[in-house]
Design a protein around this motif. Sequence first.
Motif, PDB file in Angstrom:
ATOM      1  N   ARG A 283     152.985 -37.114  35.335  1.00 61.03           N
ATOM      2  CA  ARG A 283     151.547 -37.152  35.631  1.00 61.03           C
ATOM      3  C   ARG A 283     150.756 -37.734  34.474  1.00 61.03           C
ATOM      4  NH1 ARG A 283     151.994 -31.359  37.288  1.00 61.03           N
ATOM      5  NH2 ARG A 283     152.688 -31.331  39.460  1.00 61.03           N
ATOM      6  N   VAL A 284     151.043 -37.268  33.253  1.00 60.75           N
ATOM      7  CA  VAL A 284     150.230 -37.714  32.119  1.00 60.75           C
ATOM      8  C   VAL A 284     150.499 -39.177  31.768  1.00 60.75           C
ATOM      9  CG1 VAL A 284     150.097 -35.376  31.193  1.00 60.75           C
ATOM     10  CG2 VAL A 284     151.880 -36.914  30.363  1.00 60.75           C
ATOM     11  N   GLN A 285     151.657 -39.706  32.201  1.00 61.23           N
ATOM     12  CA  GLN A 285     151.963 -41.115  31.952  1.00 61.23           C
ATOM     13  C   GLN A 285     151.562 -42.020  33.119  1.00 61.23           C
ATOM     14  OE1 GLN A 285     155.945 -41.709  29.640  1.00 61.23           O
ATOM     15  NE2 GLN A 285     156.208 -39.781  30.770  1.00 61.23           N
ATOM     16  N   GLY A 286     151.043 -41.407  34.188  1.00 58.92           N
ATOM     17  CA  GLY A 286     150.650 -42.185  35.358  1.00 58.92           C
ATOM     18  C   GLY A 286     151.846 -42.717  36.122  1.00 58.92           C
ATOM     19  N   LEU A 287     152.984 -42.013  36.058  1.00 60.65           N
ATOM     20  CA  LEU A 287     154.203 -42.444  36.745  1.00 60.65           C
ATOM     21  C   LEU A 287     154.396 -41.633  38.024  1.00 60.65           C
ATOM     22  CD1 LEU A 287     156.597 -42.557  33.645  1.00 60.65           C
ATOM     23  CD2 LEU A 287     155.401 -44.485  34.718  1.00 60.65           C
ATOM     24  N   PRO A 288     155.142 -42.170  38.988  1.00 66.17           N
ATOM     25  CA  PRO A 288     155.419 -41.407  40.208  1.00 66.17           C
ATOM     26  C   PRO A 288     156.195 -40.135  39.863  1.00 66.17           C
ATOM     27  CG  PRO A 288     156.047 -43.709  40.470  1.00 66.17           C
ATOM     28  CD  PRO A 288     155.746 -43.520  39.026  1.00 66.17           C
ATOM     29  N   GLU A 289     155.799 -39.053  40.490  1.00 67.68           N
ATOM     30  CA  GLU A 289     156.498 -37.800  40.243  1.00 67.68           C
ATOM     31  C   GLU A 289     157.852 -37.813  40.941  1.00 67.68           C
ATOM     32  OE1 GLU A 289     154.348 -34.202  40.890  1.00 67.68           O
ATOM     33  OE2 GLU A 289     152.420 -35.126  40.381  1.00 67.68           O
ATOM     34  N   PRO A 290     158.876 -37.232  40.315  1.00 70.73           N
ATOM     35  CA  PRO A 290     160.193 -37.163  40.971  1.00 70.73           C
ATOM     36  C   PRO A 290     160.116 -36.303  42.221  1.00 70.73           C
ATOM     37  CG  PRO A 290     160.146 -35.812  38.989  1.00 70.73           C
ATOM     38  CD  PRO A 290     158.874 -36.601  38.986  1.00 70.73           C
ATOM     39  N   ALA A 291     160.959 -36.607  43.185  1.00 75.09           N
ATOM     40  CA  ALA A 291     160.984 -35.835  44.425  1.00 75.09           C
ATOM     41  C   ALA A 291     161.398 -34.403  44.120  1.00 75.09           C
ATOM     42  CB  ALA A 291     161.954 -36.469  45.412  1.00 75.09           C
ATOM     43  N   ARG A 292     160.782 -33.474  44.829  1.00 75.70           N
ATOM     44  CA  ARG A 292     161.134 -32.072  44.641  1.00 75.70           C
ATOM     45  C   ARG A 292     162.474 -31.779  45.298  1.00 75.70           C
ATOM     46  NH1 ARG A 292     157.011 -28.913  42.789  1.00 75.70           N
ATOM     47  NH2 ARG A 292     154.903 -29.814  42.866  1.00 75.70           N
ATOM     48  N   LYS A 293     163.296 -31.021  44.612  1.00 73.75           N
ATOM     49  CA  LYS A 293     164.589 -30.658  45.168  1.00 73.75           C
ATOM     50  C   LYS A 293     164.423 -29.515  46.152  1.00 73.75           C
ATOM     51  CE  LYS A 293     167.299 -32.033  41.117  1.00 73.75           C
ATOM     52  NZ  LYS A 293     168.245 -31.554  40.075  1.00 73.75           N
ATOM     53  N   ALA A 294     165.062 -29.641  47.301  1.00 75.50           N
ATOM     54  CA  ALA A 294     165.018 -28.575  48.290  1.00 75.50           C
ATOM     55  C   ALA A 294     165.833 -27.390  47.800  1.00 75.50           C
ATOM     56  CB  ALA A 294     165.567 -29.077  49.633  1.00 75.50           C
ATOM     57  N   TRP A 295     165.249 -26.186  47.933  1.00 75.85           N
ATOM     58  CA  TRP A 295     165.960 -24.987  47.491  1.00 75.85           C
ATOM     59  C   TRP A 295     167.033 -24.645  48.494  1.00 75.85           C
ATOM     60  CZ3 TRP A 295     166.769 -20.055  49.463  1.00 75.85           C
ATOM     61  CH2 TRP A 295     167.303 -19.119  48.568  1.00 75.85           C
ATOM     62  N   LYS A 296     168.204 -24.350  47.994  1.00 78.11           N
ATOM     63  CA  LYS A 296     169.310 -23.960  48.856  1.00 78.11           C
ATOM     64  C   LYS A 296     169.781 -22.560  48.478  1.00 78.11           C
ATOM     65  CE  LYS A 296     171.140 -28.627  49.661  1.00 78.11           C
ATOM     66  NZ  LYS A 296     172.338 -29.494  49.542  1.00 78.11           N
ATOM     67  N   LYS A 297     169.970 -21.755  49.490  1.00 78.58           N
ATOM     68  CA  LYS A 297     170.495 -20.417  49.252  1.00 78.58           C
ATOM     69  C   LYS A 297     171.917 -20.524  48.735  1.00 78.58           C
ATOM     70  CE  LYS A 297     171.169 -15.931  51.490  1.00 78.58           C
ATOM     71  NZ  LYS A 297     171.039 -15.164  52.750  1.00 78.58           N
TER      72      LYS A 297
END
Length: 312
Positions: A283-297
């Motif tokens: 965010r502070v570098q103005g770059l695309p945020e990495p995709a959030r990892k889906a939580w797995k049980k």
Amino acid sequence: MRAQDFVGRAVPYARFAGAKGKLNLVLYESGKLVVQGKDTQEFVEFTLEPLSLQEARLGYEAVLQPELLLPRFGVDESGKGDFFGPLCVAGVYLNQRMVKPWQEAGVRDSKRISGDRRIAELAGIIRGTPGVVYSVVPIGNEAYNRLYRTMRSENRLLAWGHARVIENLMLQRHRMDPLPVRAISDQFATDKATVAKALMSLGREIELVQRHKAEEDLAVAAASILARDEFVQRLGKLGQQYGLTLPKGASREVEAAGREFIARHGAAELPKVAKMHFRTAARVQGLPEPARKAWKKPARAPEPAAPTSPRR
């Protein structure tokens, strides 16, 4: 409460609540009873214990729970959730002689202590206690980012830090009287084996206890204070070095400070003061945020096969 003329009051999620003089009681729906005010000790000792609990507990914790006096290590960390600053892991050896002085001084989980000055005062008391042995492992931001790139897991990095501190303490066993019977740390990973596998040669010689809310243990609480004090001191020095206040946490205030840091010193300097796997770094570098990892049980271990009779 009715018999002692408490004045009832409404409190969200409470079964009942009341006040009388300098005493407040709240019994929550969860079953937790909170007693507050200057008359708390007198109420607990002369009303709550004899009339409700029908047993004396206040002041008898060590008698009722003798394991509180056992010599042991407590291990905890600070800086894990902070974008700026290092990760600091601390370990403390505690024996029976330290329990009462630390309790009277107010040693408790650092998250329950308000103010960096108070943290520093308690850290000084802990370090100055006769017979205490401690180790603090600060992982600076450049080292932290390098380790994270290799391990690809915050839990593995934490496990290494905890294992390193336990090993450092075991190397000082000759200073401990009596010898510790176990090491206690917070269970930050779903799989307890994460830390157990990271233990080094001497660390495997002591029982490791991992549990949730381990900071309730006095030894772990003392370690949390030393870790927090180290983190605060080092964060302050980083701010002085770069002429900028570096806030704790990972809030919008932190993002604003990150953008100001880049404006003054350039993005290439950011890994020297920040944890680069945080989404805040993008965010502070103005770059695309990495995709959030889906939580797995976590997968359950397969049931053992039923024994079969040998063929004849």
